[in-house]
Design a protein around this motif. Structure first.
Motif, PDB file in Angstrom:
ATOM      1  N   UNK A 140       0.641  -1.316  -0.007  1.00 13.89           N
ATOM      2  CA  UNK A 140       0.068   0.218  -0.159  1.00 13.89           C
ATOM      3  C   UNK A 140       0.848   1.253  -0.065  1.00 13.89           C
ATOM      4  N   UNK A 141       1.846   1.276  -0.688  1.00 13.49           N
ATOM      5  CA  UNK A 141       2.796   2.537  -0.674  1.00 13.49           C
ATOM      6  C   UNK A 141       2.705   3.415  -1.827  1.00 13.49           C
ATOM      7  N   UNK A 142       3.229   4.485  -2.032  1.00 10.53           N
ATOM      8  CA  UNK A 142       3.220   5.226  -3.159  1.00 10.53           C
ATOM      9  C   UNK A 142       4.695   5.136  -3.809  1.00 10.53           C
ATOM     10  N   UNK A 143       5.467   5.217  -2.890  1.00  8.64           N
ATOM     11  CA  UNK A 143       7.072   5.485  -3.522  1.00  8.64           C
ATOM     12  C   UNK A 143       7.863   4.442  -2.299  1.00  8.64           C
ATOM     13  N   UNK A 144       8.993   4.073  -2.997  1.00 10.39           N
ATOM     14  CA  UNK A 144       9.870   3.467  -1.623  1.00 10.39           C
ATOM     15  C   UNK A 144      11.275   3.913  -2.139  1.00 10.39           C
ATOM     16  N   UNK A 145      12.222   4.126  -1.223  1.00 13.16           N
ATOM     17  CA  UNK A 145      13.565   4.504  -1.107  1.00 13.16           C
ATOM     18  C   UNK A 145      14.376   2.940  -1.012  1.00 13.16           C
ATOM     19  N   UNK A 146      15.130   2.683  -1.632  1.00 15.20           N
ATOM     20  CA  UNK A 146      15.900   1.609  -1.529  1.00 15.20           C
ATOM     21  C   UNK A 146      17.287   1.546  -1.796  1.00 15.20           C
ATOM     22  N   UNK A 147      18.071   0.339  -1.650  1.00 13.13           N
ATOM     23  CA  UNK A 147      19.390   0.336  -2.037  1.00 13.13           C
ATOM     24  C   UNK A 147      19.669  -0.797  -2.969  1.00 13.13           C
ATOM     25  N   UNK A 148      20.695  -0.285  -3.868  1.00 12.38           N
ATOM     26  CA  UNK A 148      20.995  -1.607  -4.664  1.00 12.38           C
ATOM     27  C   UNK A 148      21.507  -0.890  -6.237  1.00 12.38           C
ATOM     28  N   UNK A 149      21.182  -1.848  -6.995  1.00 15.56           N
ATOM     29  CA  UNK A 149      21.671  -1.457  -8.586  1.00 15.56           C
ATOM     30  C   UNK A 149      20.291  -1.324  -9.220  1.00 15.56           C
ATOM     31  N   UNK A 150      20.262  -0.353 -10.149  1.00 14.31           N
ATOM     32  CA  UNK A 150      19.104  -0.059 -11.042  1.00 14.31           C
ATOM     33  C   UNK A 150      18.291  -1.120 -11.721  1.00 14.31           C
ATOM     34  N   UNK A 151      19.359  -2.035 -12.155  1.00 13.17           N
ATOM     35  CA  UNK A 151      18.730  -3.378 -12.900  1.00 13.17           C
ATOM     36  C   UNK A 151      18.178  -4.292 -12.104  1.00 13.17           C
ATOM     37  N   UNK A 152      17.966  -3.982 -10.900  1.00 13.80           N
ATOM     38  CA  UNK A 152      17.338  -5.065 -10.125  1.00 13.80           C
ATOM     39  C   UNK A 152      15.740  -4.753  -9.758  1.00 13.80           C
ATOM     40  N   UNK A 153      15.362  -3.566 -10.377  1.00 16.37           N
ATOM     41  CA  UNK A 153      13.820  -3.578 -10.334  1.00 16.37           C
ATOM     42  C   UNK A 153      13.296  -2.833 -11.743  1.00 16.37           C
ATOM     43  N   UNK A 154      13.512  -3.728 -12.708  1.00 13.23           N
ATOM     44  CA  UNK A 154      13.035  -3.309 -14.169  1.00 13.23           C
ATOM     45  C   UNK A 154      11.684  -2.817 -14.218  1.00 13.23           C
ATOM     46  N   UNK A 155      10.862  -3.410 -13.266  1.00  8.60           N
ATOM     47  CA  UNK A 155       9.555  -2.977 -13.299  1.00  8.60           C
ATOM     48  C   UNK A 155       9.154  -1.742 -12.723  1.00  8.60           C
ATOM     49  N   UNK A 156      10.002  -0.982 -12.205  1.00 10.03           N
ATOM     50  CA  UNK A 156       9.709   0.148 -11.433  1.00 10.03           C
ATOM     51  C   UNK A 156      10.543   1.218 -12.276  1.00 10.03           C
ATOM     52  N   UNK A 157       9.740   2.491 -12.053  1.00 14.82           N
ATOM     53  CA  UNK A 157      10.417   3.944 -12.205  1.00 14.82           C
ATOM     54  C   UNK A 157      11.663   4.060 -11.092  1.00 14.82           C
ATOM     55  N   UNK A 158      12.722   4.423 -11.537  1.00 16.67           N
ATOM     56  CA  UNK A 158      13.788   4.667 -10.384  1.00 16.67           C
ATOM     57  C   UNK A 158      14.482   5.873 -10.569  1.00 16.67           C
ATOM     58  N   UNK A 159      14.906   6.853  -9.565  1.00 20.38           N
ATOM     59  CA  UNK A 159      15.628   8.068  -9.688  1.00 20.38           C
ATOM     60  C   UNK A 159      16.869   7.757  -8.653  1.00 20.38           C
ATOM     61  N   UNK A 160      18.057   8.018  -9.095  1.00 20.54           N
ATOM     62  CA  UNK A 160      19.321   7.867  -8.271  1.00 20.54           C
ATOM     63  C   UNK A 160      19.082   8.971  -7.371  1.00 20.54           C
ATOM     64  N   UNK A 161      19.221   8.863  -5.992  1.00 25.21           N
ATOM     65  CA  UNK A 161      19.430   9.679  -4.917  1.00 25.21           C
ATOM     66  C   UNK A 161      20.958   9.829  -4.460  1.00 25.21           C
ATOM     67  N   UNK A 162      21.455   8.988  -3.654  1.00 19.42           N
ATOM     68  CA  UNK A 162      22.806   9.258  -3.207  1.00 19.42           C
ATOM     69  C   UNK A 162      23.446   8.122  -3.457  1.00 19.42           C
ATOM     70  N   UNK A 163      24.814   8.199  -3.855  1.00 19.91           N
ATOM     71  CA  UNK A 163      25.712   7.059  -3.725  1.00 19.91           C
ATOM     72  C   UNK A 163      26.388   6.702  -2.227  1.00 19.91           C
ATOM     73  N   UNK A 164      26.490   5.399  -1.911  1.00 21.21           N
ATOM     74  CA  UNK A 164      26.793   5.037  -0.803  1.00 21.21           C
ATOM     75  C   UNK A 164      28.029   3.772  -0.663  1.00 21.21           C
ATOM     76  N   UNK A 165      29.031   4.362  -0.819  1.00 19.18           N
ATOM     77  CA  UNK A 165      30.287   3.433  -1.101  1.00 19.18           C
ATOM     78  C   UNK A 165      30.320   2.758   0.635  1.00 19.18           C
ATOM     79  N   UNK A 166      30.702   1.444   0.507  1.00 17.43           N
ATOM     80  CA  UNK A 166      30.689   0.894   1.623  1.00 17.43           C
ATOM     81  C   UNK A 166      32.329   0.885   2.211  1.00 17.43           C
ATOM     82  N   UNK A 167      32.485   1.052   3.492  1.00 18.01           N
ATOM     83  CA  UNK A 167      33.778   0.782   4.126  1.00 18.01           C
ATOM     84  C   UNK A 167      33.550   0.076   5.514  1.00 18.01           C
ATOM     85  N   UNK A 168      34.862  -0.599   5.940  1.00 17.75           N
ATOM     86  CA  UNK A 168      34.707  -1.202   7.208  1.00 17.75           C
ATOM     87  C   UNK A 168      34.554   0.015   8.527  1.00 17.75           C
TER      88      UNK A 168
END
Length: 291
Positions: A140-168
């Motif tokens: 029952x959502x209108x939108x969702x913010x998620x983390x990952x690669x754009x190719x993971x959700x081909x059935x959705x519209x998606x706009x990039x927000x923030x890069x989040x490189x990982x470090x220990x």
């Protein structure tokens, strides 16, 4: 079928059951018994002269007529609900249901919510945190913010927000033990369900990845809490834990980081943005651009 004769209760029960994939979950959402849901759908099937579902071990499967009817009902019930929400409480107000991966919610969005609410008093923003596995329509959502690669959700519209490189990241009192990347082998390496991240980080740091053992967690926030308590090192987006790094509850032993994805704003493909969705999209874009 004439409007006065539309079986609204049956149509509503069918829409929820089809979206949830279960009579039991539909009954929970509608706050009625499972038997009531089953009876409403049976009456609708009798009226139409067609079966709407077949049962399988994995849940409910829509028949051809059910598959044709379901998206029409979902779209129209959503539109009716959105209009009614806007006028609750005697004033115009549009509700926006936003799913947010927990790390982004706590690390970026929630500290800035007051600014959004002050600039958009006609929007009631409802947040629903998740662990990056979410179904916009089913929940029952209108939108969702998620983390990952754009190719993971081909059935959705998606706009990039923030890069989040990982470090220990780890507890500050462990820093003396971590002079070079290989020293991390002496700690428990806290893992997420994305199994290849530590191997990618060690490769980028020019070191061999040690055997990975221990629990797998589906929350970066939980990994950060364990790391801060001294239970190991976690591979995390440092930008989402800036407050903990500044406060000294977490520390960053190495500069090496890897790109494993970014945060995205997503919504159903082909569904026009409402006024509230467009305002949130623009606010996120402007706020991120402004640093």
């Amino acid at each position: 079928m004439d409007r006065p004769n539309l079986p609204l209760n049956g149509l509503r029960a069918f829409e929820v059951a089809a979206r949830q994939g279960s009579f039991t979950r539909a009954a929970i959402e509608l706050r009625v018994t499972q038997a009531a849901v089953s009876q409403q759908i049976q009456r609708l099937e009798d009226l139409l002269g067609h079966r709407l579902f077949t049962r399988a071990s994995t849940g409910l499967i829509l028949t051809d007529i059910g598959a044709a009817l379901h998206p029409v009902l979902t779209r129209n019930f959503d539109q009716m609900g959105e209009v009614l929400d806007r006028f609750q409480g005697g004033r115009y107000r549009e509700t926006l249901n936003l799913g947010v991966v927990t790390t982004f919610a706590t690390g970026w969005l929630i500290p800035r919510l007051a600014a959004f609410e002050a600039g958009h008093p006609d929007i009631s923003l409802r947040l629903f945190t998740h662990n990056n596995r979410i179904d916009i329509a089913r929940e029952g959502l209108h939108m969702a913010i998620r983390f990952g690669d754009r190719t993971a959700w081909p059935w959705l519209e998606a706009r990039p927000l923030i890069a989040a490189p990982l470090t220990p990241l780890c507890a500050p009192d462990l820093l003396d033990r971590l002079r070079r990347p290989h020293d991390l082998a002496g700690l428990r390496l806290l893992r997420s369900y994305r199994a290849d991240e530590w191997a990618a980080w060690f490769a980028a740091a020019g070191a061999d990845c040690p055997p990975l053992e221990g629990p797998v967690l589906d929350s970066s926030v939980a990994m950060a809490d364990l790391a801060a308590a001294g239970h190991g090192a976690a591979l995390l987006p440092a930008s989402m834990f800036a407050r903990q790094l500044q406060a000294g509850t977490l520390a960053r032993p190495f500069d090496t980081q890897i790109e494993a994805g970014r945060y995205w704003l997503t919504w159903p493909r082909g569904k026009p943005q409402t006024v509230a969705m467009a305002h949130l999209d623009a606010w996120l874009r402007d706020t991120i651009a402004g640093g």
